[in-house]
Design a protein around this motif. Sequence first.
Motif, PDB file in Angstrom:
ATOM      1  N   GLY A   1      40.242  68.736  40.375  1.00 20.63           N
ATOM      2  CA  GLY A   1      41.275  67.660  41.142  1.00 20.63           C
ATOM      3  C   GLY A   1      40.533  66.787  42.046  1.00 20.63           C
ATOM      4  O   GLY A   1      41.390  66.236  42.934  1.00 20.63           O
ATOM      5  N   LYS A   2      39.367  66.685  42.434  1.00 18.74           N
ATOM      6  CA  LYS A   2      38.538  65.822  43.293  1.00 18.74           C
ATOM      7  C   LYS A   2      38.479  64.558  42.961  1.00 18.74           C
ATOM      8  O   LYS A   2      38.496  64.083  41.740  1.00 18.74           O
ATOM      9  N   PRO A   3      38.606  63.539  43.908  1.00 18.77           N
ATOM     10  CA  PRO A   3      38.508  62.104  43.675  1.00 18.77           C
ATOM     11  C   PRO A   3      37.427  61.678  42.998  1.00 18.77           C
ATOM     12  O   PRO A   3      36.056  62.088  43.231  1.00 18.77           O
ATOM     13  N   VAL A   4      37.477  60.638  42.173  1.00 19.48           N
ATOM     14  CA  VAL A   4      36.136  59.691  41.653  1.00 19.48           C
ATOM     15  C   VAL A   4      36.120  58.541  42.428  1.00 19.48           C
ATOM     16  O   VAL A   4      37.008  57.846  42.278  1.00 19.48           O
ATOM     17  N   VAL A   5      35.156  58.273  42.955  1.00 20.57           N
ATOM     18  CA  VAL A   5      34.891  56.989  43.691  1.00 20.57           C
ATOM     19  C   VAL A   5      33.769  56.323  43.029  1.00 20.57           C
ATOM     20  O   VAL A   5      32.693  56.559  42.820  1.00 20.57           O
TER      21      VAL A   5
ATOM     22  N   ARG B   1      44.858  57.825  38.894  1.00 18.79           N
ATOM     23  CA  ARG B   1      45.707  56.619  39.349  1.00 18.79           C
ATOM     24  C   ARG B   1      44.694  56.100  40.442  1.00 18.79           C
ATOM     25  O   ARG B   1      44.132  56.598  41.252  1.00 18.79           O
ATOM     26  N   PRO B   2      44.592  54.640  40.181  1.00 16.72           N
ATOM     27  CA  PRO B   2      43.370  53.999  41.021  1.00 16.72           C
ATOM     28  C   PRO B   2      43.967  53.470  42.283  1.00 16.72           C
ATOM     29  O   PRO B   2      45.218  53.222  42.596  1.00 16.72           O
ATOM     30  N   TYR B   3      43.139  53.559  43.557  1.00 17.36           N
ATOM     31  CA  TYR B   3      43.371  53.210  44.841  1.00 17.36           C
ATOM     32  C   TYR B   3      42.152  52.248  45.073  1.00 17.36           C
ATOM     33  O   TYR B   3      41.157  52.565  45.334  1.00 17.36           O
ATOM     34  N   VAL B   4      42.548  50.958  45.503  1.00 15.92           N
ATOM     35  CA  VAL B   4      41.423  49.923  45.834  1.00 15.92           C
ATOM     36  C   VAL B   4      41.193  49.931  47.182  1.00 15.92           C
ATOM     37  O   VAL B   4      42.014  50.025  48.159  1.00 15.92           O
ATOM     38  N   ASN B   5      39.746  50.142  47.646  1.00 14.84           N
ATOM     39  CA  ASN B   5      39.551  50.114  49.174  1.00 14.84           C
ATOM     40  C   ASN B   5      40.594  50.943  49.970  1.00 14.84           C
ATOM     41  O   ASN B   5      40.857  50.173  51.116  1.00 14.84           O
ATOM     42  N   PRO B   6      40.582  52.349  49.543  1.00 11.63           N
ATOM     43  CA  PRO B   6      41.386  53.118  50.421  1.00 11.63           C
ATOM     44  C   PRO B   6      40.664  53.406  51.899  1.00 11.63           C
ATOM     45  O   PRO B   6      39.471  53.232  52.076  1.00 11.63           O
ATOM     46  N   GLY B   7      41.546  53.817  52.797  1.00 12.88           N
ATOM     47  CA  GLY B   7      41.005  54.206  54.085  1.00 12.88           C
ATOM     48  C   GLY B   7      40.222  55.290  54.166  1.00 12.88           C
ATOM     49  O   GLY B   7      40.504  56.409  53.256  1.00 12.88           O
TER      50      GLY B   7
ATOM     51  N   ALA C   1      40.282  58.027  56.004  1.00  5.59           N
ATOM     52  CA  ALA C   1      41.135  59.345  56.393  1.00  5.59           C
ATOM     53  C   ALA C   1      41.839  59.608  55.253  1.00  5.59           C
ATOM     54  O   ALA C   1      42.157  60.695  54.806  1.00  5.59           O
ATOM     55  N   TRP C   2      42.308  58.632  54.461  1.00  6.94           N
ATOM     56  CA  TRP C   2      43.294  59.112  53.183  1.00  6.94           C
ATOM     57  C   TRP C   2      42.353  59.845  52.220  1.00  6.94           C
ATOM     58  O   TRP C   2      42.935  60.618  51.596  1.00  6.94           O
ATOM     59  N   VAL C   3      41.079  59.032  51.907  1.00  5.29           N
ATOM     60  CA  VAL C   3      40.310  59.857  50.980  1.00  5.29           C
ATOM     61  C   VAL C   3      39.730  61.252  51.406  1.00  5.29           C
ATOM     62  O   VAL C   3      39.491  62.345  50.764  1.00  5.29           O
TER      63      VAL C   3
ATOM     64  N   SER D   1      40.567  67.193  50.937  1.00  9.18           N
ATOM     65  CA  SER D   1      40.709  68.379  51.392  1.00  9.18           C
ATOM     66  C   SER D   1      42.068  68.948  50.656  1.00  9.18           C
ATOM     67  O   SER D   1      41.924  70.192  50.488  1.00  9.18           O
ATOM     68  N   SER D   2      42.870  68.373  49.915  1.00  8.34           N
ATOM     69  CA  SER D   2      43.921  68.829  49.347  1.00  8.34           C
ATOM     70  C   SER D   2      43.548  69.276  47.837  1.00  8.34           C
ATOM     71  O   SER D   2      44.086  69.978  47.153  1.00  8.34           O
ATOM     72  N   SER D   3      42.164  68.810  47.557  1.00  7.51           N
ATOM     73  CA  SER D   3      41.861  69.210  46.187  1.00  7.51           C
ATOM     74  C   SER D   3      40.971  70.462  46.275  1.00  7.51           C
ATOM     75  O   SER D   3      40.681  71.121  45.234  1.00  7.51           O
TER      76      SER D   3
END
Length: 146
Positions: free
Chosen positions: A67-71, A127-133, A135-137, A142-144
């Motif tokens: 569940g961790k983000p892919v950067v 779901r993609p997020y472009v140039n996120p902050g 703090a959000w990442v 943390s949530s993953s």
Amino acid sequence: MTRAWILPIVLVLCGSAAASGLFAQGSPGRATAFLVGFVLLGGVHSPLFFPKSIGALEAQRRSAVDGKPVVYWRAGCKYCVRLRFRLGRRARQAHWVDIWSDPAGAAAVREANDGNETVPTVFVAGRPYVNPGHAWVREQLSSSGR
């Protein structure tokens, strides 16, 4: 792979040339400080500053499991450097894909950004997020954490 090293090498070479000029003018202290600054700047823009990159397919597989983000990132991108720096040690918890060394990663970023290779692009739950902050990442990391 060589494309990722162009900017760091150019920075070190420019710093070396400028330091040589300062040294020739009789300012060895300033020359040393100048060279160290450019070497550090080159290091921050090199692939060495980022966590070890993996392939896009492997990152997607691991993300589906944990569940961790892919950067998705590339060397020389100031926004990628800023995100990496602001995440600090937490950056190593995400899955990092260098789009310059992984064609599948570059294709995933182009698909998410209307054909552009805009980075950093962070995928969370597909779901993609472009140039996120940062703090959000960090919140997503943390949530993953299970």
